[in-house]
Each structure stands twice: as structure tokens, then as C-alpha cells.
Design a protein around this motif. Sequence first.
Motif: not given
Length: 358
Positions: A36-37, A171-175, A188-191, A219-221
Amino acid sequence: MLRIEPQHCPIPEVLEDNRWGWTEYYIGIRGEPLLVNPRIRTCVAFLGRRHDGEERIVATGFFLSLKCGDLYFPYLVTAAHVIERTRSFDYSDDGIVYLYLNAKTGARFKTIRSEIKHWYFHPTNPAVDVAVLPFKMLPELDHTVLESDPPLEVVANPRRWLIDVGTDVFITGLFLRHFGRERNIPIVRTGTIAALPEEPVTFVKDDGSEQKIKAYLIETHSVGGLSGSPVFANPMVPAISESNIQLQARHIWIGLVSAHWDFDPDQPEQENINSGIAIVSPRESVMEVLDHLDLHEMRQKVITNRIKNKAPKFDDAGEPLAQKTRAPKPEDRISVPIPTRGQFEGDLAKAVRKRNKK
């Protein structure tokens, strides 16, 4: 013992990445999926609220631009339920949506207050979980704006860059447990795509009512805080040349995270991992909100004013008025007043008398 011939061992080499309109080089193994860039994370900002006298970061938004002619209109986009909750005093003390943005200089992020009345929702369908805020990008902000239109190569070759069930996404965002104390730090979360928006998906709102919305199932945790995060499809296809085979990828924005099943995605107190299926409002839903009549009139007003300012002006006889222009004045030019003939002769006589006295 298994023997591996040297020619079969993958050898790292310098590879090119041309996905973003410019060329970047990195060390990798040819044929492996591209990463991912890192600039993609700069399109997101964090959203917060004030509750019990304390500011809390709770969700994600991202910057998106809509092209009209040769003009680009930027907006901040997030999930509508994030903004709607702020109306409740059980959720927010002051009804203000706080925006947390990274600056190009300085360690601290910038905080901007936004009122609910400045956000726009779907004009006809309240079930659509999308909200947008007209937002002027300031030069001191360290953020990237996504384009709402897919890349031209994807439009020209839809079958080559096919988005279907099983396509990789991220997906990129807040944790919530690690969002950054000095600067926003998106994760970054992948699925993968589990289902396309073929039939409406049941979406339970805060008041317990059920709404049917058009959505992808991903589908992504994940855990809380990703509501409003942008979702990108990441299809990869082989590029075959005479000398090698290389995987190519395109990051294609397809929508935003609306919810996850099993628990409230915006409650920091809940740490359970969800069922693994995210509900993603598609790009089409965002574009419908951007087509809100009020937003359309705002854009049209800007376009009209620009055309009016560029149009030539005419006098009463219909002749074009001459444009008044000023010649540039060089900075090293010294302005010296020119004396009249009388001043010159008077100064000359004073100089002669002063010399005779000597």
C-alpha cells in the motif's frame, strides 16, 4: 534433502511503481504483491466529540474531491451515524464534531470545530449512512485528497481491473487503542470482498430501527473507530513482457465503512473483535449525497463567478473595454524626480555663488 537450484531462488531487485502518476522505486521480489502506498494514509482525518468535559476521538473521515470542469471541490466524508449521534447530549456535551488534522510543520495536530448544520446527508433516503462537509484544504495541512472518479485506466479496462467477490481490499483509519498523541496515526486493515451490493443489507440504527441499505460486505477483522474510513479495492493482474512476469495493482476507492456486525464500532469501551464482516456503503451512495441540491448550487455559484470574472467587459456602445495593466516595476529601479528648467537654473546659480565665496 531438497536441493534448490540457484536460478529458482527469488532475488531482490529494484522495482518500479507507477500507480500514482509518478515513478517510485523500491527493493522487492518481482511478482510479489505491491504494498500500500504510504501516501494513501494521508487522505484520512480523525473525528471526535466532547463528553463529560473530555475530548474523545471516535471515528474516521477522509478527503474526497469532486471534479466539475477544470475545478475540484474538496469535501470531508464520513459515516452519517457518526454525525447524527452528536445531536444527543448523552453522546456529546456541545453538539460539535471535532476534526483532528495533521499539519506539515509542528508536532501537534490541528483541531477544527464543525457544527452539525454544516454537514449534508442523503437528500431523499435517510438510511444512507453517508455525511459530507464542504472543506477548503489549507496549505499547511499534511493531507491528500482522493479523486471521486476511478483512474482512467480502470474505466478504459473494467474487465482487466475487475472488482468482484474475493478481490483484495484494504481500509485505512482510526484504531482506538493507538491513534497517536502528537499526530494522527492511521492503521491499514486488509481483507476481501465477501459480497457485492446486489441486495439491500439490514442496518440497525442507534434507535433500534432497522434500515435497508445498499452495501458491500467485506471480510476483515477490526475494532471500533473505523466508521467512516475509506475502503479501497486492490485488484492485481499479471503484466507479461518478453523478459518477465510482474504483478500490477491499482488502489480503487469503492466506499466507506458504515458498521460491523456484533457490536457498536464506535464504543471505545468494547474491545471484542467483531464477527469479521464489515458493512461498506458503496461509492454510488457517496456520489448521491454529493449531488445534494444545496451542494450543487454551491458549486454552480463558484463556477458562475469564475466565468463572470474571466468574461470580457464591454462599454455602452458594445466595444470591449481595454484591460488596465501595469508594467512590472523592477525592484532594483530607483525612482528619481526630474527637476523643471527653473529648478535646474536656480540650483546652478546657488552652486556658482557657493564656489565664488570659496
